[in-house]
Design a protein around this motif. Structure first.
Motif, PDB file in Angstrom:
ATOM      1  N   PRO A  89       0.932  -1.190   0.136  1.00  0.00           N
ATOM      2  CA  PRO A  89       0.051   0.077  -0.176  1.00  0.00           C
ATOM      3  C   PRO A  89       0.748   1.364  -0.087  1.00  0.00           C
ATOM      4  CG  PRO A  89      -0.010  -0.878   2.065  1.00  0.00           C
ATOM      5  CD  PRO A  89       0.992  -1.856   1.613  1.00  0.00           C
ATOM      6  N   THR A  90       0.048   2.254  -0.426  1.00  0.00           N
ATOM      7  CA  THR A  90       1.010   3.528  -0.234  1.00  0.00           C
ATOM      8  C   THR A  90       0.060   4.704   0.536  1.00  0.00           C
ATOM      9  OG1 THR A  90       0.209   4.695  -2.194  1.00  0.00           O
ATOM     10  CG2 THR A  90       1.888   3.216  -2.855  1.00  0.00           C
ATOM     11  N   ALA A  91       0.826   5.821   0.946  1.00  0.00           N
ATOM     12  CA  ALA A  91       0.047   6.678   1.818  1.00  0.00           C
ATOM     13  C   ALA A  91       0.931   8.096   1.303  1.00  0.00           C
ATOM     14  CB  ALA A  91       0.429   6.425   3.209  1.00  0.00           C
ATOM     15  N   TRP A  92       0.277   9.165   1.734  1.00  0.00           N
ATOM     16  CA  TRP A  92       0.671  10.530   1.593  1.00  0.00           C
ATOM     17  C   TRP A  92       1.109  10.991   2.881  1.00  0.00           C
ATOM     18  CZ3 TRP A  92       1.703  13.052  -3.023  1.00  0.00           C
ATOM     19  CH2 TRP A  92       1.021  12.316  -4.278  1.00  0.00           C
ATOM     20  N   ILE A  93       2.318  12.008   2.864  1.00  0.00           N
ATOM     21  CA  ILE A  93       2.624  12.407   4.015  1.00  0.00           C
ATOM     22  C   ILE A  93       2.883  13.947   3.621  1.00  0.00           C
ATOM     23  CG2 ILE A  93       4.596  12.935   5.670  1.00  0.00           C
ATOM     24  CD1 ILE A  93       5.332  10.109   5.511  1.00  0.00           C
ATOM     25  N   GLU A  94       2.207  14.907   4.478  1.00  0.00           N
ATOM     26  CA  GLU A  94       2.531  16.259   4.394  1.00  0.00           C
ATOM     27  C   GLU A  94       3.799  16.703   5.184  1.00  0.00           C
ATOM     28  OE1 GLU A  94      -0.267  19.772   3.470  1.00  0.00           O
ATOM     29  OE2 GLU A  94       0.259  19.791   5.754  1.00  0.00           O
ATOM     30  N   LEU A  95       5.097  17.416   4.777  1.00  0.00           N
ATOM     31  CA  LEU A  95       6.242  17.838   5.328  1.00  0.00           C
ATOM     32  C   LEU A  95       6.341  19.132   5.259  1.00  0.00           C
ATOM     33  CD1 LEU A  95       8.533  14.590   4.378  1.00  0.00           C
ATOM     34  CD2 LEU A  95       8.139  15.623   6.787  1.00  0.00           C
ATOM     35  N   GLN A  96       6.654  19.984   6.050  1.00  0.00           N
ATOM     36  CA  GLN A  96       7.015  21.265   6.040  1.00  0.00           C
ATOM     37  C   GLN A  96       8.337  21.324   6.547  1.00  0.00           C
ATOM     38  OE1 GLN A  96       5.797  24.837   8.636  1.00  0.00           O
ATOM     39  NE2 GLN A  96       4.374  24.894   6.788  1.00  0.00           N
TER      40      GLN A  96
END
Length: 199
Positions: free
Chosen positions: A132-139
């Motif tokens: 599976p894949t997922a999305w991360i938000e990184l700042q």
């Protein structure tokens, strides 16, 4: 003197410069394929295999101010990664990880509950039904070489697709991809330009 300021949505596999002197020069697109404005240069870089927001200008003072690490301008990325990151992996990204022998600065990192609505990438990422894949938000407030990819890999989640979606200028201005599709660009508004030149 009047300066030019361009926001560009860099597509995948486009070199972040106007010329390509490498052996692959006849196979790779550059900024010249999309922008015909002389003497402007990108503020910071995006790797060939990364997509998203790029600011270009011929104002060297503004370019220096935005690239100077001590000013720590935040840049926000969406990273599609292999497998689902655990809370522990996200905490590691937030607190800093060791890449190339040096710890990264503290960052914001959170799991996106819903997959962001994005144009399809050409070519698409590799698909493996069993992973599976997922999305991360990184700042981030630093811009080391291939930093996001190295950070996610260090916590066991290699990046498959990477898009820069925002650049924080100051408390009054945040530049985003809103209204742009891959390969499109726009000039900064008068207000955006005024705020930028007050830095």
């Amino acid at each position: 003197m009047s300066y030019s300021y361009i926001l560009f949505y860099k597509p995948y596999n486009v070199l972040c410069q106007f010329t390509d002197d490498s052996l692959h020069s006849n196979q790779r697109e550059t900024l010249k394929n999309y922008i015909e404005i002389p003497n402007i240069y990108s503020v910071g870089r995006l790797d060939l295999d990364s997509e998203g927001l790029l600011l270009l200008t011929d104002n060297n003072r503004v370019k220096h101010r935005l690239c100077e690490p001590s000013f720590a301008h935040p840049r926000t990325y969406w990273s599609q990664v292999e497998n689902i990151p655990s809370p522990q992996a996200l905490r590691q990204l937030q607190q800093g990880v060791i890449i190339q022998g040096k710890k990264t600065k503290k960052a914001r990192a959170n799991l996106l509950i819903n997959e962001p609505e994005l144009p399809p990438r050409n070519p698409p990422i590799r698909y493996r039904r069993e992973i599976p894949t997922a999305w991360i938000e990184l700042q981030l407030t630093e811009g080391r070489n291939r930093q996001v990819r190295r950070m996610t890999a260090s916590v066991g989640h290699p990046t498959l697709r990477l898009i820069r979606v925002k650049m924080g200028i100051n408390s009054h201005l945040e530049l985003t991809l809103t209204g742009l599709s891959p390969g499109q660009w726009r000039k900064l508004t008068d207000l955006e330009q005024k705020i930028l030149e007050k830095l």
